[in-house]
Write a protein that holds these residues in place. Structure first.
Motif, PDB file in Angstrom:
ATOM      1  N   THR A  67      -7.861   1.890  -2.650  1.00 22.68           N
ATOM      2  CA  THR A  67      -7.852   1.003  -1.374  1.00 22.68           C
ATOM      3  C   THR A  67      -9.322   1.181  -0.749  1.00 22.68           C
ATOM      4  N   ILE A  70      -3.088   0.493  -3.619  1.00 24.73           N
ATOM      5  CA  ILE A  70      -2.417  -0.687  -3.605  1.00 24.73           C
ATOM      6  C   ILE A  70      -1.769  -0.913  -4.844  1.00 24.73           C
ATOM      7  N   ALA A 116       0.064  -4.158   2.898  1.00 25.10           N
ATOM      8  CA  ALA A 116      -1.446  -4.319   2.581  1.00 25.10           C
ATOM      9  C   ALA A 116      -1.883  -5.733   3.039  1.00 25.10           C
ATOM     10  N   ARG A 124       0.919  -1.112  -0.064  1.00 20.86           N
ATOM     11  CA  ARG A 124      -0.129  -0.045   0.082  1.00 20.86           C
ATOM     12  C   ARG A 124       0.812   1.206  -0.030  1.00 20.86           C
TER      13      ARG A 124
END
Length: 596
Positions: A498, A537, A575, A465
């Motif tokens: 995200t 991401i 992530a 991320r």
């Protein structure tokens, strides 16, 4: 192909400028003095005739006529008019003045002829011309006076033009004197028959003035194969463009407009006048827009103007959709179409490029008088078809458009469908390199400080991320390759928003590595916009042998632009979810490639 000058004129909203060729739209119920006559005088366009008077006798007659109407006698050397109202009451005076002028002209003419025979007077030929002009003036004055006295005829205006004598004294600079000679019979020693058909125009000129301004004219009049003709035909040149060229050579004045700029540019190049060429190109640059960029690109390539061509291509890159929708797009030649489709910087989806190419092919089949069948469209497109990057389309775009067009062969359609649906992807004959419509310099950041060996893959995605402090466009990732030597990988890359879990960009592709610890570029089909302070991401799913991986990762990485000092700061976080193990500290996706 349609006339480029007409297309360009239509594309501009500015009003066209007129050429200074003695043209005038002014009208008079009695006379029109707008057209240049012999010696630069305006000729009266009327049923009432007049002629210039040039010697003492005719001047005396004109003076008597002036005194009759209370006018002042014009000064010598000035191109002035003597205006008389011819009415039944003044008919006798007009006849008498005309008779006296004719009587005075006879001895003056004889004296001039004697002087010419003896060679005593340097200006004898000029005196002879003015004597003849005086006699003609007297005859014309009598005709005019007679016609004005017909029963029921209205009063007419008689205009007497003084000769252009001593015009040099009224011009204080060389520029003014040469400007006076532009499109003027005074001292002219050559005439050009410009244009063809009914549009031929006879234009006077002066060999010396032309030779001074153009090497081509210099060779024409003074070279080893110089012409001796006093009339030169120029069927390939437009009269307005030739007058614009002469205007520039005589006075340095630039008179071009949207309706003449193309033909003037051609004429300036033909006669090697680079200064006028530069003015034409500058005019085109100022009026360059998306709706005329393709037409101007064609002309720039034809006239070998690389700077103008480069500006046209840049405009097409920035406004590709508008340029393709313009009326002039379908009129370009095949080489120009190919030059555009070869570019990696077009800002439009590939399916729209294909649609534009089909429209061009339809127009080209008409120009070649062919039926617009898919086979003929493919034939006229030629090598341009191979420059459409079909692999960059989505499978839905390809299925709805190119696959049903009939332009592609069955083998090509099947090959492309396999490319979209299976792994490993089969080889296709079309380019799969992404186009990037972004300007400026490509940038990249590396988030690991060290490289280690053996990172395995089992079908799970490596994810990280990230967020940035300013708006950027991500165009691809740098990935690690095999530790076992040269190897091919299949890979799917994505950028996911995200919060909404929306896939903003992806590409199913592959890459080859050489067994080193270097990173290998994998690019998106189109740039992905990344907004500041928003979480995204980065995702990569690899199929292949064990690879290198990065360690000593950094949570924050800053890129500083060398030229501007602008800083782009990336912040990385783990992530959560189905992850192959990549984190801030170690793993895959070591590089992000982007534009600011």
């Amino acid at each position: 192909m349609r006339c480029c000058a007409c297309l360009f004129q239509q594309s501009l909203q500015c009003s066209p400028s007129k050429m200074a060729a003695g043209e005038s739209n002014s009208r008079s119920s009695c006379l029109n003095l707008s057209n240049p006559g012999p010696l630069g005088n305006a000729q009266a366009n009327s049923g009432v005739h007049s002629a210039p008077a040039g010697n003492a006798a005719s001047a005396s007659a004109a003076g008597r006529l002036n005194r009759t109407t209370g006018s002042t006698n014009p000064q010598p050397g000035l191109d002035s008019d003597v205006v008389v109202r011819a009415t039944p009451n003044t008919e006798h005076q007009s006849r008498q003045a005309a008779s006296q002028s004719a009587a005075a002209a006879a001895p003056a003419s004889s004296a001039a002829a004697g002087a010419g025979a003896s060679g005593e007077a340097p200006g004898s030929s000029a005196s002879n011309m003015t004597a003849a002009s005086s006699a003609c003036s007297a005859d014309t004055a009598a005709i005019s006076s007679s016609s004005s006295s017909l029963p029921g005829s209205p009063a007419s205006v008689l205009v007497y033009r003084e000769p252009v004598y001593n015009w040099q004294a009224t011009k204080s600079t060389v520029k003014e004197r040469f400007a006076f000679l532009f499109n003027n019979e005074v001292l002219s020693d050559v005439h050009f028959l410009v244009g063809k058909g009914m549009g031929v125009q006879r234009i006077p000129a002066h060999r010396f003035a032309l030779a001074v301004g153009s090497a081509v004219f210099d060779a024409m009049f003074n070279g080893g194969m110089a012409t001796t003709s006093t009339e030169i035909e120029l069927p390939d040149v437009e009269p307005a463009a030739f007058l614009a060229l002469l205007k520039f050579l005589y006075s340095d004045e630039v008179q071009i407009g949207p309706e003449t700029v193309m033909t003037t540019l051609y004429t300036a190049k033909k006669y090697a006048v680079p200064a006028l060429e530069a003015h034409c190109v500058e005019f085109l640059k100022k009026n360059l827009r998306a709706d005329n960029a393709f037409m101007l690109l064609t002309q720039a390539r034809l006239f070998d103007e690389p700077q103008l061509a480069s500006l046209c291509l840049e405009n097409i890159d920035k406004n590709t959709a508008d340029a393709l929708a313009a009326e002039g797009f379908t009129d370009v030649d095949l080489d120009t179409l190919v030059a555009v489709l070869e570019r990696d910087t077009l800002g439009v989806r590939e399916v729209r490029l294909f649609g534009a190419a089909v429209r061009w092919a339809e127009a080209e089949t008409q120009r070649q008088q062919l039926q617009p069948t898919p086979e003929n469209k493919r034939r006229v497109l030629g090598k341009a078809l191979g420059l459409i990057r079909f692999p960059l389309m989505t499978i839905e775009e390809f299925a709805a458009g190119p696959a049903q067009s009939g332009i592609l062969t069955d083998r090509e359609v099947v090959s492309l469908f396999l490319h979209f649906t299976v792994n490993p992807k089969p080889h296709v004959e079309f380019i799969d390199r992404p186009r990037c419509c972004l300007r400026g310099k490509e940038c990249s950041i590396t988030r690991f400080g060290q490289v280690e060996s053996r990172w395995g893959y089992s079908g799970t995605s490596d994810r990280i991320r990230f967020s940035v402090n300013r708006r950027i466009f991500v165009v691809g990732f740098g990935l690690y390759g095999s530790i076992h030597g040269p190897t091919d990988y299949q890979v799917n890359i994505q950028i996911i928003h995200t919060d909404s879990n929306t896939v903003l960009g992806q590409n199913d592709t592959g890459f080859s590595c050489d067994g080193t610890a270097n990173t290998f570029r994998v690019m998106f089909k189109e740039p992905v916009e990344i907004l500041p302070s928003v979480n995204y991401i980065a995702c990569a799913t690899l199929k292949g042998p064990d690879s290198h991986y990065g360690t000593k990762g950094m949570r924050k990485v800053t890129h500083e632009a060398p030229a501007t000092g602008t800083k782009t700061c990336f912040t990385f976080c783990y992530a959560a979810g189905n992850n192959n193990g990549t984190s801030v500290e170690d793993g895959q996706i070591p590089e992000v490639i982007f534009y600011t």
